[in-house]
Design an enzyme around this catalytic site. Structure first.
Site, PDB file in Angstrom:
ATOM      1  N   LYS A 136       0.855  -1.196   0.000  1.00 10.17           N
ATOM      2  CA  LYS A 136       0.000   0.000   0.000  1.00 10.17           C
ATOM      3  C   LYS A 136       0.880   1.230   0.000  1.00 10.17           C
ATOM      4  O   LYS A 136       1.825   1.314   0.779  1.00 10.17           O
ATOM      5  CB  LYS A 136      -0.886  -0.004   1.261  1.00 10.17           C
ATOM      6  CG  LYS A 136      -1.817   1.192   1.352  1.00 10.17           C
ATOM      7  CD  LYS A 136      -3.075   0.964   0.556  1.00 10.17           C
ATOM      8  CE  LYS A 136      -3.879   2.224   0.300  1.00 10.17           C
ATOM      9  NZ  LYS A 136      -3.461   2.941  -0.943  1.00 10.17           N
ATOM     10  N   ASP A 143      -0.216  10.765  -4.582  1.00  6.64           N
ATOM     11  CA  ASP A 143       0.894  11.448  -3.906  1.00  6.64           C
ATOM     12  C   ASP A 143       1.107  12.731  -4.723  1.00  6.64           C
ATOM     13  O   ASP A 143       0.179  13.151  -5.441  1.00  6.64           O
ATOM     14  CB  ASP A 143       2.150  10.549  -3.865  1.00  6.64           C
ATOM     15  CG  ASP A 143       3.200  11.039  -2.869  1.00  6.64           C
ATOM     16  OD1 ASP A 143       3.054  10.783  -1.670  1.00  6.64           O
ATOM     17  OD2 ASP A 143       4.174  11.706  -3.288  1.00  6.64           O
ATOM     18  N   ASN A 178      -2.818  19.266  -2.020  1.00  6.84           N
ATOM     19  CA  ASN A 178      -3.816  18.619  -1.168  1.00  6.84           C
ATOM     20  C   ASN A 178      -3.490  18.691   0.325  1.00  6.84           C
ATOM     21  O   ASN A 178      -4.327  19.086   1.137  1.00  6.84           O
ATOM     22  CB  ASN A 178      -3.954  17.154  -1.640  1.00  6.84           C
ATOM     23  CG  ASN A 178      -4.716  16.303  -0.669  1.00  6.84           C
ATOM     24  OD1 ASN A 178      -4.146  15.718   0.243  1.00  6.84           O
ATOM     25  ND2 ASN A 178      -6.032  16.245  -0.820  1.00  6.84           N
ATOM     26  N   LYS A 220       5.511   2.073  -2.983  1.00  4.90           N
ATOM     27  CA  LYS A 220       5.400   3.394  -3.607  1.00  4.90           C
ATOM     28  C   LYS A 220       5.632   3.222  -5.089  1.00  4.90           C
ATOM     29  O   LYS A 220       6.312   2.283  -5.515  1.00  4.90           O
ATOM     30  CB  LYS A 220       6.454   4.360  -3.054  1.00  4.90           C
ATOM     31  CG  LYS A 220       6.065   5.805  -3.185  1.00  4.90           C
ATOM     32  CD  LYS A 220       5.141   6.207  -2.051  1.00  4.90           C
ATOM     33  CE  LYS A 220       4.630   7.611  -2.150  1.00  4.90           C
ATOM     34  NZ  LYS A 220       4.026   8.020  -0.858  1.00  4.90           N
TER      35      LYS A 220
HETATM   36  N1  GLU Z   1       0.947   9.207  -0.626  1.00  7.14           N
HETATM   37  C1  GLU Z   1       0.387   9.162   0.701  1.00  7.14           C
HETATM   38  C2  GLU Z   1       1.479   8.839   1.695  1.00  7.14           C
HETATM   39  O1  GLU Z   1       2.599   9.267   1.511  1.00  7.14           O
HETATM   40  C3  GLU Z   1      -0.841   8.265   0.790  1.00  7.14           C
HETATM   41  C4  GLU Z   1      -0.649   6.847   0.396  1.00  7.14           C
HETATM   42  C5  GLU Z   1      -1.932   6.011   0.341  1.00  7.14           C
HETATM   43  O2  GLU Z   1      -3.004   6.533   0.651  1.00  7.14           O
HETATM   44  O3  GLU Z   1      -1.809   4.837  -0.013  1.00  7.14           O
HETATM   45  O4  GLU Z   1       1.297   8.222   2.708  1.00  7.14           O
END
Ligand code: GLU
Length: 445
Positions: free
Chosen positions: A89, A165, A239, A125
């Site tokens: 995730k 992101d 955001n 990621k």
């Molecule tokens: N990009 C966000 C983070 O750095 C959210 C990641 C997500 O919701 O999976 O945690």
């Protein structure tokens, strides 16, 4: 040489020219030193050697055609770092600076962040060096479709669940989801941050910013203070920054800055709800630059600078990695800053973190302070799996609770293993312990 230094040395050999990944790894591993004295079983099971090597690294070609018919090729990534706690995730970042080092640092951090949320999620990621800036909607759509044409074979609701992101918001998630559904012929929660009409969760857009403010509030409550009436600097204007400002307004604090990669604006009167609405329109619909705020509201714009010279009591770095340097930390400390809550991932350089902690500035590291975003993604996954939808109040209540629990776990680990109030070390240890114990349980895989 200590176990930690030994592993770091091997990592340096193996990950040459990956400075961001090595920076993230060094911060985490060095925080873990006190753990290995108490738990020799982790070293015996080579937990660190295994945990610092991603389970899978996917790199792929993303060809697409622009509006004039010209063909472009970008590079796509998905780093599936650890699935010991649940399906991979983590977000997708579309930005010209994206490279293997940045992807690996983010996936590594995500593993510990997701562990801290208490939800069953592994760490990953992905993204691309594609720059959405200045591209038409059709170009962004064609890029997203090409990106997903490859990515779809590596993801799924029980395998890997990407989200947004930097450079990936509601528009991009929509195009990515459309292509996923078309190729796989499955309507599933394989992405989070979805639109409210097609499986998204209420509060997901707000969650990272709200969570960062909740975390700052917890840190201040811990020393008998509150966020009310505090003057706050915020960097970024996407955001995370937007909903940080919104929650600060809700709680009676005053946000006075916003920025983008070209500079920052300082509004001493505070960015009111009406002005914030204007910013949201500017950034999310018109996709303009923050400089326009200065013209619209008659305040000063500082080109080429970051907002850390502006005196504040609480600072929220919500833009990107390494945006708070040692000199910035010294200025913030000299100006009486009480707390820093990282809305972005790794925005503070290691020397600046040390300076904050030495000066007893309350420092909320990203993997704790910005975990509200991914935590709410976890709540979106739960709602998708149950095929139902919670109300705004229900999701916000759960988010608030999760941020409270992260604060507690972080504070307790700091006190138990290192020193009270060092949330940097506390977050790394609390996130690590659950991952390490689960690795012991599941054997050498
Ligand atoms: N990009 C966000 C983070 O750095 C959210 C990641 C997500 O919701 O999976 O945690």
């Amino acid at each position: 040489m200590s176990y930690v230094q030994d592993v770091l040395e091997t990592m340096r050999q193996r990950n040459q020219r990956q400075p961001e990944f090595m920076q993230a790894a060094q911060i985490v591993l060095e925080s873990l030193e006190p753990v290995f004295d108490v738990h020799p079983e982790y070293q015996e099971a080579s937990i660190l050697e295994r945990l610092t090597e991603a389970e899978r690294t996917i790199i792929f070609r993303v060809p697409w055609v622009d509006d004039s018919g010209k063909i472009h090729v970008n590079r796509g990534y998905r780093i599936q770092f650890s699935s010991v706690l649940g399906p991979y995730k983590g977000g997708l970042r579309f930005h010209p600076t994206v490279n293997l080092s940045i992807m690996k640092f983010l996936a590594f951090e995500q593993t510990f962040k997701n562990s801290l949320t208490g939800l069953p999620m592994g760490g990953a990621k992905g993204g691309s060096d594609f720059d959405p800036k200045g591209k038409s909607d059709s170009e962004v759509m064609r890029f997203c479709q090409s990106f997903m044409t490859e990515l779809q074979r590596h993801i799924g609701p029980d395998t890997d669940v990407p989200a947004g992101d930097i450079g990936v918001g509601g528009r991009e998630i929509g195009y990515l989801f459309g292509q996923y559904r078309r190729i796989r012929n499955h309507f599933t929660g394989a992405l989070t941050g979805k639109g409210l009409n097609w499986g998204g969760s209420l509060v997901r857009p707000e969650a990272t910013g709200f969570g960062a403010v909740y975390f700052a509030q917890e840190m201040l409550h811990g020393v008998g203070d509150t966020i009310e009436d505090k003057v706050c600097t915020v960097s970024g204007s996407g955001n995370v920054a937007q909903y940080t400002v919104q929650k600060l307004n809700d709680l009676g604090a005053k946000a006075v800055t916003l920025s983008d990669s070209s500079g920052y604006i300082h509004d001493p009167e505070g960015i009111s709800p009406e002005k914030l609405q204007w910013v949201m329109e500017l950034k999310n619909v018109k996709r303009g630059r923050i400089e326009e705020y200065a013209q619209e509201f008659g305040v000063t714009y500082y080109p080429g600078e970051r907002p850390w010279k502006v005196p504040c009591q609480v600072a929220f770095p919500c833009a990107t990695q390494n945006e708070v340097e040692l000199e910035d930390a010294k200025t913030l400390i000299a100006n009486g800053c009480l707390a820093v809550a990282e809305g972005a991932n790794m925005p503070t350089v290691p020397e600046a973190i040390d300076a904050f902690i030495k000066a007893t500035v309350l420092f909320g590291p990203g993997k704790a302070a910005n975990a509200g975003g991914v935590a709410t993604s976890g709540l979106e996954m739960s709602q998708n799996a149950m095929r139902l939808k919670w109300t705004f109040e229900e999701v916000d209540r759960r988010l608030h609770r999760i941020m409270h629990d992260i604060y507690r776990a972080t504070a307790e680990a700091a006190q138990r293993y290192h020193e009270a109030g060092n949330f940097e070390v506390g977050a790394n240890i609390a996130g690590f312990l659950k991952v390490a114990d689960s690795m012991l349980d599941q054997g050498v895989v």
